[in-house]
Design a protein around this motif. Structure first.
Motif, short mmCIF file in Angstrom:
data_model
loop_
_atom_site.label_atom_id
_atom_site.label_comp_id
_atom_site.label_asym_id
_atom_site.label_seq_id
_atom_site.Cartn_x
_atom_site.Cartn_y
_atom_site.Cartn_z
N GLU A 52 0.81 -1.17 0.09
CA GLU A 52 -0.09 0.11 -0.10
C GLU A 52 0.76 1.43 0.00
N LYS A 53 2.09 1.16 0.50
CA LYS A 53 2.91 2.18 0.60
C LYS A 53 2.23 3.42 1.26
N PRO A 54 2.16 3.30 2.48
CA PRO A 54 1.00 4.59 3.25
C PRO A 54 2.17 5.73 3.30
N LEU A 55 3.48 5.41 3.23
CA LEU A 55 4.13 6.75 3.48
C LEU A 55 4.98 7.20 2.22
N ALA A 56 4.34 6.76 1.41
CA ALA A 56 4.98 7.41 -0.13
C ALA A 56 4.78 8.84 -0.17
N GLY A 57 5.69 9.55 -0.40
CA GLY A 57 5.98 10.94 -0.50
C GLY A 57 6.38 11.58 0.71
N ALA A 58 6.44 10.76 1.78
CA ALA A 58 6.77 11.36 3.22
C ALA A 58 8.38 11.28 3.10
N LYS A 59 8.71 12.41 3.54
CA LYS A 59 10.35 12.72 3.58
C LYS A 59 10.69 12.99 5.26
N ILE A 60 11.23 11.99 5.73
CA ILE A 60 11.15 12.03 7.36
C ILE A 60 12.72 12.21 7.79
N VAL A 61 12.98 13.26 8.78
CA VAL A 61 14.15 13.33 9.39
C VAL A 61 13.89 12.73 10.95
N GLY A 62 14.95 11.89 11.04
CA GLY A 62 14.94 11.50 12.17
C GLY A 62 16.23 11.83 13.25
N CYS A 63 15.90 11.78 14.54
CA CYS A 63 17.03 11.92 15.44
C CYS A 63 16.55 11.20 16.47
N THR A 64 17.32 10.03 16.42
CA THR A 64 17.09 8.76 17.81
C THR A 64 18.30 8.34 17.62
N ALA B 244 8.62 5.70 2.38
CA ALA B 244 9.57 7.10 2.91
C ALA B 244 10.78 7.22 2.51
N GLN B 245 11.27 8.65 2.20
CA GLN B 245 12.61 8.84 2.09
C GLN B 245 13.02 9.51 3.50
N CYS B 246 14.30 8.92 3.95
CA CYS B 246 14.79 9.13 5.27
C CYS B 246 16.23 9.74 5.45
N ARG B 247 16.25 10.67 6.39
CA ARG B 247 17.65 11.32 6.62
C ARG B 247 17.69 11.04 8.15
N TRP B 248 18.84 10.62 8.62
CA TRP B 248 18.93 10.35 10.01
C TRP B 248 20.14 10.79 10.85
N THR B 249 19.90 11.15 12.14
CA THR B 249 21.09 11.56 12.98
C THR B 249 20.81 11.16 14.40
N ALA B 250 21.90 11.38 15.27
CA ALA B 250 21.76 10.61 16.59
C ALA B 250 21.34 11.51 17.61
N CYS B 251 20.40 11.01 18.69
CA CYS B 251 20.28 11.84 19.67
C CYS B 251 21.10 11.75 20.72
N ASN B 252 22.16 10.84 20.74
CA ASN B 252 23.07 10.65 21.84
C ASN B 252 24.44 10.58 21.10
N ILE B 253 25.27 11.12 21.77
CA ILE B 253 26.78 11.15 21.27
C ILE B 253 27.62 9.88 21.66
N TYR B 254 26.97 9.08 22.10
CA TYR B 254 27.35 7.72 22.80
C TYR B 254 26.95 6.60 22.30
N SER B 255 25.84 6.57 21.91
CA SER B 255 24.97 5.35 21.80
C SER B 255 24.76 4.98 20.28
N THR B 256 25.23 5.66 19.38
CA THR B 256 25.45 4.98 17.85
C THR B 256 26.31 3.69 17.63
N GLN B 257 25.89 2.87 17.30
CA GLN B 257 26.71 1.42 16.75
C GLN B 257 27.12 2.01 15.39
N ASN B 258 28.45 2.16 15.19
CA ASN B 258 29.15 2.59 13.95
C ASN B 258 28.82 1.81 12.71
#
Length: 545
Positions: free
Chosen positions: A155-167, A185-199
């Motif tokens: 169904e692609k319910p997020l077709a056209g959605a451009k989501i920026v995430g910070c988690t 959806a199209q997504c661009r993402w960044t981290a909300c915590n400087i230590y929690s990212t799994q590289n």
């Protein structure tokens, strides 16, 4: 007849001889100890050890390629680095944390994925294969989210959605992000915590085409730079925000107000971020509808409670190896996070006290068998302090000054404001890094307080969290995004909303299959008696679970 006494004397004499010969060996060996730059004659070493009495003849003699070989009492520079890492690196560090000696900032690198794209900034794109394996492991325990992906993919319910995430960027979050992409959806993402990212996970996402700007161990400047790169991309206008803590929302609202006004919806999952949204709403400055996922039942009662019940011990054990039996522990805050932490600590035999401002939560703590105190009353006796209030300056410098030597201080709330860490960065105090995310803060009199993750979120900075519980939260976030994005105009105004009860129940139902749980169905007569729809929702919005 043999003389037993004579035989005993003979054995004693023989033993004395062997001891003396062993002492001679030790003397010879110690005489061969050399300084860092001297050489050792292997023939001498061999002859020294040959003096040890043997009962069987040696058939073969060890052959050395060279007669002389240089030995050093200290490892080389590379060896020291390797040894230091093997000792001090926490077992919580992911593959990426010590897989490369390259200390160059990712901001100074030019990296390209296999598709030729460089629209990302991660520690090392070459770690993508390892990240993909971790994501695949996470998928196995996130069956409900995968089920949602399969059901809605066509169904692609997020077709056209451009989501920026910070988690937090972990393997579990990656499953959510890839679900959003699969739903259109199209997504661009960044981290909300400087230590929690799994590289390696960040690399795996970047390899698939998701623009990720994050790496473990960012500086404060890096943190805001990554958020800016995530938002500010020429020709790309975001229309949805998924935030954890409110930093991305705050940055966009302050720096890119015109971009912010075009957002169709915000989904926020933390106490801190929700508080910020309500402040904006109260001031009349929230110009987009927002969904408060943090206070949804599936987030509060599962992620906050059950996740923290398991991950608090994981984080503390990995970083300090502390034994909890008999330890005096103070947990600041008896909300769902505090309840989870206290249950785990009590089960291991810790003596747990609570600090609370809310009389209802305080009474719950009392009824659960915990003593409710003011922190100043027990500060000199406490072994461990855990904050989980969402507030600021819960543990002050004055209180840290009065803590006993060897005390442990850590935070289980989202923000790093609960412990007054800034007050510890003064000339009279010495900071000593013990291992990854573990610091000794040393007072002039020699007292040491162990500070974990520099006061940031303990479980995701120092360990991991249970995948299954994150599946519940991630499914809730995905449904909230779908709801806000597809809602007809006028359904949601410029305010903060709770997740619809029906949606909460749907998320829970998706996860019951994991336990082979079977729900009882209401009969028509029963449904009529209770005034309910047979398919739910089964509780009113004011119901407290």
């Amino acid at each position: 007849m043999s003389d037993p006494t004579g035989e005993a004397k003979l054995e004693l004499k023989q033993a004395s001889k062997e001891v003396k010969e062993s002492e001679n060996v030790a003397e010879k060996y110690s005489a061969l100890t050399v300084s860092k730059n001297s050489e050792m004659n292997m023939g001498e070493l061999s002859s020294a050890f040959s003096a040890v009495p043997t009962h069987k003849p040696v058939k073969k003699q060890i052959q050395f390629v060279e007669d002389k070989q240089e030995f050093s009492r200290f490892p080389t520079k590379a060896g020291r680095r390797s040894l230091s890492r093997s000792i001090s690196q926490s077992s919580t560090d992911s593959y990426s944390s010590d897989s490369s000696d390259d200390e160059t900032s990712p901001r100074d690198k030019t990296q390209v994925n296999s598709k030729g794209s460089s629209d990302f900034c991660v520690k090392n794109i070459k770690q993508a294969e390892f990240g993909r394996r971790e994501i695949e492991i996470a998928e196995q325990d996130m069956s409900a989210l995968i089920s949602l992906r399969k059901r809605a993919q066509s169904e692609k319910p997020l077709a056209g959605a451009k989501i920026v995430g910070c988690t937090h960027i972990t393997a579990q979050t990656a499953v959510l992000i890839e679900t959003l992409v699969a739903l259109g959806a199209q997504c661009r993402w960044t981290a909300c915590n400087i230590y929690s990212t799994q590289n390696e996970v960040a690399a795996a996402l970047s390899e698939t085409g998701v623009a990720v700007f994050a790496w473990k161990g960012e500086s404060e400047d890096d943190f805001w730079w990554c958020i800016d790169r995530c938002v500010n991309n020429e020709g790309w206008q975001p229309n949805m925000i998924l935030d954890d803590g409110g930093d991305l929302t705050h940055w966009m609202y302050k720096k890119y107000p015109n971009v912010f006004k075009k957002i169709r919806g915000i989904v926020e999952e933390s106490v801190t971020g929700v508080h910020r949204l309500y402040q904006l709403s109260k001031a009349g400055k929230l110009c987009v509808p927002a969904m408060n996922v943090n206070d949804s039942v599936t987030k509060q009662k599962f992620d906050n409670l059950y996740c923290c019940r398991e991950s608090i011990l994981d984080g503390l054990k990995r970083t300090t190896d502390v034994m909890f039996g008999g330890k005096q522990v103070v947990v600041c805050g008896y909300g769902e996070v505090g309840k989870g932490c206290c249950a785990a600590l009590k089960a291991l035999g810790a003596i747990v006290c609570i600090t609370e401002i809310d009389p209802i939560c305080a009474l719950q703590a009392c009824m659960d068998g915990f003593r409710v105190v003011k922190l100043n009353e027990v500060i000199r006796q406490v072994d461990v302090i855990i904050t989980c209030t969402g507030n600021k300056n819960v543990v002050t410098r004055d209180q840290l000054d009065r803590m006993k030597n060897g005390s442990i201080v850590c935070n289980m709330g989202h923000s790093n404001t609960e412990i007054d860490v800034a007050s510890l960065r003064t000339p009279e105090l010495t900071w000593e890094r013990v291992r990854s995310q573990v610091d000794h803060v040393i007072w002039p009199d020699g007292k040491r307080v162990i500070l974990l993750a520099e006061g940031r979120l303990l479980n995701l900075s120092c360990s991991t969290v249970p995948t299954f519980v994150l599946s519940i939260t991630a499914t809730t976030q995905a449904l909230a995004l779908i709801e806000l994005y597809n809602a007809p105009e006028g359904r949601y105004k410029q305010d903060v909303y709770l997740l619809p009860k029906k949606m909460d129940e749907y998320v829970a139902s998706l996860h019951l299959a994991t336990f082979d749980a079977h729900l009882t169905e209401l009969s028509d007569e029963q449904a009529k008696y209770l005034g309910l729809n047979k398919n739910g929702p089964f509780k009113p919005n004011y119901y407290r679970y």
